[in-house]
Design a protein around this motif. Structure first.
Motif, PDB file in Angstrom:
ATOM      1  N   THR A 159       4.605  31.025  14.904  1.00 46.98           N
ATOM      2  CA  THR A 159       5.705  31.950  14.665  1.00 46.98           C
ATOM      3  C   THR A 159       5.156  33.300  14.205  1.00 46.98           C
ATOM      4  OG1 THR A 159       5.934  31.359  12.330  1.00 46.98           O
ATOM      5  CG2 THR A 159       7.154  30.022  13.930  1.00 46.98           C
ATOM      6  N   ALA A 160       6.059  34.235  14.009  1.00 46.63           N
ATOM      7  CA  ALA A 160       5.659  35.545  13.481  1.00 46.63           C
ATOM      8  C   ALA A 160       5.064  35.386  12.088  1.00 46.63           C
ATOM      9  CB  ALA A 160       6.866  36.481  13.445  1.00 46.63           C
ATOM     10  N   LYS A 161       4.157  36.270  11.760  1.00 46.13           N
ATOM     11  CA  LYS A 161       3.446  36.232  10.486  1.00 46.13           C
ATOM     12  C   LYS A 161       4.238  36.979   9.420  1.00 46.13           C
ATOM     13  CE  LYS A 161      -0.953  36.425  10.865  1.00 46.13           C
ATOM     14  NZ  LYS A 161      -2.348  36.907  11.086  1.00 46.13           N
ATOM     15  N   ARG A 162       4.387  36.371   8.239  1.00 43.65           N
ATOM     16  CA  ARG A 162       5.017  37.055   7.091  1.00 43.65           C
ATOM     17  C   ARG A 162       3.917  37.549   6.152  1.00 43.65           C
ATOM     18  NH1 ARG A 162       6.400  32.031   8.774  1.00 43.65           N
ATOM     19  NH2 ARG A 162       6.589  31.124   6.689  1.00 43.65           N
ATOM     20  N   LYS A 163       4.068  38.756   5.653  1.00 43.71           N
ATOM     21  CA  LYS A 163       3.045  39.352   4.793  1.00 43.71           C
ATOM     22  C   LYS A 163       3.528  39.399   3.348  1.00 43.71           C
ATOM     23  CE  LYS A 163       1.200  42.238   8.515  1.00 43.71           C
ATOM     24  NZ  LYS A 163       0.889  43.618   8.974  1.00 43.71           N
ATOM     25  N   TYR A 164       2.680  38.900   2.449  1.00 41.54           N
ATOM     26  CA  TYR A 164       3.002  38.874   1.030  1.00 41.54           C
ATOM     27  C   TYR A 164       1.850  39.467   0.224  1.00 41.54           C
ATOM     28  CZ  TYR A 164       6.772  35.803   2.607  1.00 41.54           C
ATOM     29  OH  TYR A 164       7.869  35.290   3.254  1.00 41.54           O
ATOM     30  N   ASN A 165       1.897  39.273  -1.079  1.00 39.06           N
ATOM     31  CA  ASN A 165       0.931  39.872  -1.996  1.00 39.06           C
ATOM     32  C   ASN A 165      -0.422  39.156  -1.893  1.00 39.06           C
ATOM     33  OD1 ASN A 165      -0.490  41.040  -4.058  1.00 39.06           O
ATOM     34  ND2 ASN A 165       0.962  40.557  -5.675  1.00 39.06           N
ATOM     35  N   GLY A 166      -1.298  39.677  -1.041  1.00 35.55           N
ATOM     36  CA  GLY A 166      -2.646  39.135  -0.923  1.00 35.55           C
ATOM     37  C   GLY A 166      -2.790  38.013   0.096  1.00 35.55           C
ATOM     38  N   TYR A 167      -1.713  37.666   0.796  1.00 38.66           N
ATOM     39  CA  TYR A 167      -1.822  36.575   1.768  1.00 38.66           C
ATOM     40  C   TYR A 167      -0.726  36.694   2.821  1.00 38.66           C
ATOM     41  CZ  TYR A 167       2.130  34.346  -0.666  1.00 38.66           C
ATOM     42  OH  TYR A 167       3.363  34.075  -1.212  1.00 38.66           O
ATOM     43  N   THR A 168      -0.893  35.975   3.900  1.00 36.35           N
ATOM     44  CA  THR A 168       0.111  35.913   4.973  1.00 36.35           C
ATOM     45  C   THR A 168       0.462  34.453   5.244  1.00 36.35           C
ATOM     46  OG1 THR A 168      -1.504  35.767   6.771  1.00 36.35           O
ATOM     47  CG2 THR A 168      -0.852  37.980   6.037  1.00 36.35           C
TER      48      THR A 168
ATOM     49  N   TYR B 219      10.128  26.901   9.023  1.00 35.74           N
ATOM     50  CA  TYR B 219      10.293  26.092  10.223  1.00 35.74           C
ATOM     51  C   TYR B 219       9.549  26.703  11.412  1.00 35.74           C
ATOM     52  CZ  TYR B 219      14.154  23.535   7.959  1.00 35.74           C
ATOM     53  OH  TYR B 219      14.929  22.762   7.124  1.00 35.74           O
ATOM     54  N   ALA B 220       8.937  25.843  12.202  1.00 40.99           N
ATOM     55  CA  ALA B 220       8.262  26.301  13.422  1.00 40.99           C
ATOM     56  C   ALA B 220       9.212  26.369  14.611  1.00 40.99           C
ATOM     57  CB  ALA B 220       7.105  25.359  13.753  1.00 40.99           C
ATOM     58  N   PHE B 221      10.303  25.589  14.563  1.00 45.47           N
ATOM     59  CA  PHE B 221      11.206  25.489  15.708  1.00 45.47           C
ATOM     60  C   PHE B 221      12.528  26.235  15.516  1.00 45.47           C
ATOM     61  CE2 PHE B 221       9.015  21.209  16.535  1.00 45.47           C
ATOM     62  CZ  PHE B 221       8.077  21.803  17.364  1.00 45.47           C
ATOM     63  N   GLY B 222      12.576  27.141  14.543  1.00 50.62           N
ATOM     64  CA  GLY B 222      13.797  27.910  14.324  1.00 50.62           C
ATOM     65  C   GLY B 222      14.690  27.286  13.276  1.00 50.62           C
TER      66      GLY B 222
END
Length: 466
Positions: free
Chosen positions: A156-165, A435-438
């Motif tokens: 899935t799309a990558k989410r960006k957080y404080n120091g990690y994804t 979730y990987a499937f939505g």
């Protein structure tokens, strides 16, 4: 005449045997409840039980089964005819149905003493290892491994957080059967990163729970590629299979194969360091940690949490449904964990579950085997006597320290001004975000199978279920 004499003699034996059996039954049969009351009085103990288990039970040869020198031998002899056993519960003997995966500390002590007598040096221990590890794979019916499905990993799309994804994944591990999880990576990657698997147990919300997210995110902030995934027929796996299927014996094999396939994928990433691969999980995740550490040579650091014991192999068929612990004419989790020697291993235990015996019983057994390699510095036990069955903050602290030390990482970035680990900057995602499937399973692949019948067909085809 001789034939008639033989017939009469045979009839006499039968009649005599019947008369003796009848006499013995009349003389020695007693209600089980009365026998247990006598044992309580004789040994000055308390016994707990469900009346429904006891009320209508009658024990033959009852008084002959009581051993005046041992309450436990007496209980074993009295309960065995009904397929019952007992455990200690708040200083009382609690009667329960027999469990093949659980005994008690006293039995664990005897088991380890027997195992210790089988090897006294590195050579004899190595011989034992070569007997056990191939048998584990065969018992799981993963030798050889089933062929990998020819499909790409779904990301899935990558989410960006404080120091990690974070990004979610789905991997087809058997035809039409998917395992879903999340991969946590450092925001900035320089050089090669260690890889850590985080298998789950049966804690509440599974991989979606807060402490699991914190652990994986903190590992990523430390510079690690970290993965967490659903156990079989939990989480997104429920899109394919009813939760009752989690308790199939085959779940043991499926979950082990899932862990292997996830590691296969992680090690294809260009930023992965195949020389630094760790695994850590609590409870059932601890069971997977020990088994994977024993059978997969790619793993170089192991942290089983609140699971290790010589007298308990796990309370779910997903941990012991396949006959792995019958290998080598019987083994237990202490010996399974010892197979990892001489590589770095941290055993985290607590005082309020079956791992309470670790400091005095299982840890010395394992440390002795590390001693065969001159590697006792590579095994450690952190015991928390006032804590219970979880992968709580103090347990995570111990894991962070051990990982940083053994993998040569800087954990100072994870600490606050007071020098304490600080997880407050970790973003706790909602379950659907992972979730990987939505959100509603709308992206489940078209070839995904559903239901028990389809599952069993696939398992038969690959030789896991016969």
């Amino acid at each position: 005449m001789r034939k008639l004499t033989t017939i009469l003699l045979f009839q006499l034996i039968i009649i005599s045997s019947a008369l003796f059996a009848q006499t013995a039954d009349d003389s020695y049969a007693r209600p089980l409840k009365d026998v247990l009351a006598d044992i309580e009085l004789q040994f000055n103990i308390k016994i707990k039980y469900d009346n429904k288990m006891i009320d209508d039970k009658v024990l033959n040869y009852a008084d002959w089964r009581i051993k005046p020198w041992s309450v436990e031998e007496s209980l074993y002899a009295v309960l065995a005819p009904f397929d019952y056993t007992f455990v200690m519960d708040n200083d009382k003997y609690k009667i329960k149905s027999f469990e093949y995966a659980r005994t008690n500390v006293a039995q664990g002590e005897k088991f380890l003493a027997y195992l210790e007598s089988q090897y006294n040096d590195k050579a004899s221990w190595e011989k034992r290892k070569t007997e056990l590890t191939p048998c584990f794979r065969e018992a799981l019916r993963l030798s050889p491994l089933p062929e990998k499905p020819d499909s790409k990993v779904i990301l899935t799309a990558k989410r960006k957080y404080n120091g990690y994804t974070v990004e979610n994944f789905a991997i087809e591990t058997l035809p039409g059967i998917y395992v879903c999880g999340s991969i946590y990576k450092p925001s900035k990657i320089k050089g090669k990163c260690p890889v850590i698997l985080n298998p789950n147990g049966h804690f509440g919300l599974g991989r979606y729970r807060e402490d699991q997210q914190k652990r994986c995110a903190m590992q990523a902030r430390m510079g690690i590629i970290s993965a967490s995934w659903d156990i079989f027929a939990w989480g997104e796996s429920l899109l394919q299979f009813d939760g009752t299927l989690h308790r199939l014996s085959a779940a043991h094999s499926i979950q082990t194969l899932n862990a292997i396939r996830i590691l296969d994928y992680l090690l294809t990433l260009k930023e992965s360091d195949s020389s630094r691969v760790g695994i850590t999980g609590g409870s059932g995740g601890g069971s997977m940690t020990m088994m994977m550490s024993a059978i997969d040579d790619r793993i170089s650091l192991s942290i089983p949490v609140v699971m290790l014991a010589s007298h308990f192999n796990g309370g779910c068929p997903c941990e012991n449904g396949m006959p792995t612990h019958l290998c080598g004419n019987r083994t237990n989790n202490a010996e399974v964990a010892a197979i990892f020697a001489p590589k770095p291993q941290l055993i985290i235990s607590d005082g309020k579950d079956w791992s309470s015996s670790v400091p005095a019983l299982e840890y010395p057994f394992i440390k002795r085997i590390y001693g065969f390699y001159g590697a006792t510095d590579n095994v450690k036990n952190v015991h928390l006597p006032e804590e219970g069955h979880d992968y709580g903050f103090s347990k995570r602290i111990a894991a962070y320290d051990f990982i940083a030390e053994k993998f040569g990482l800087n954990a100072e970035m994870l600490k606050n001004k007071e020098g304490q680990y600080d997880e407050s900057t970790i973003t706790i995602e909602k379950e659907w975000q992972m979730y990987a499937f939505g959100k509603n399973g709308e992206n489940l692949p078209l070839n995904a199978i559903k239901g028990k019948e389809a599952l069993m067909n696939v398992l038969r085809q690959v030789g896991i279920e016969k």
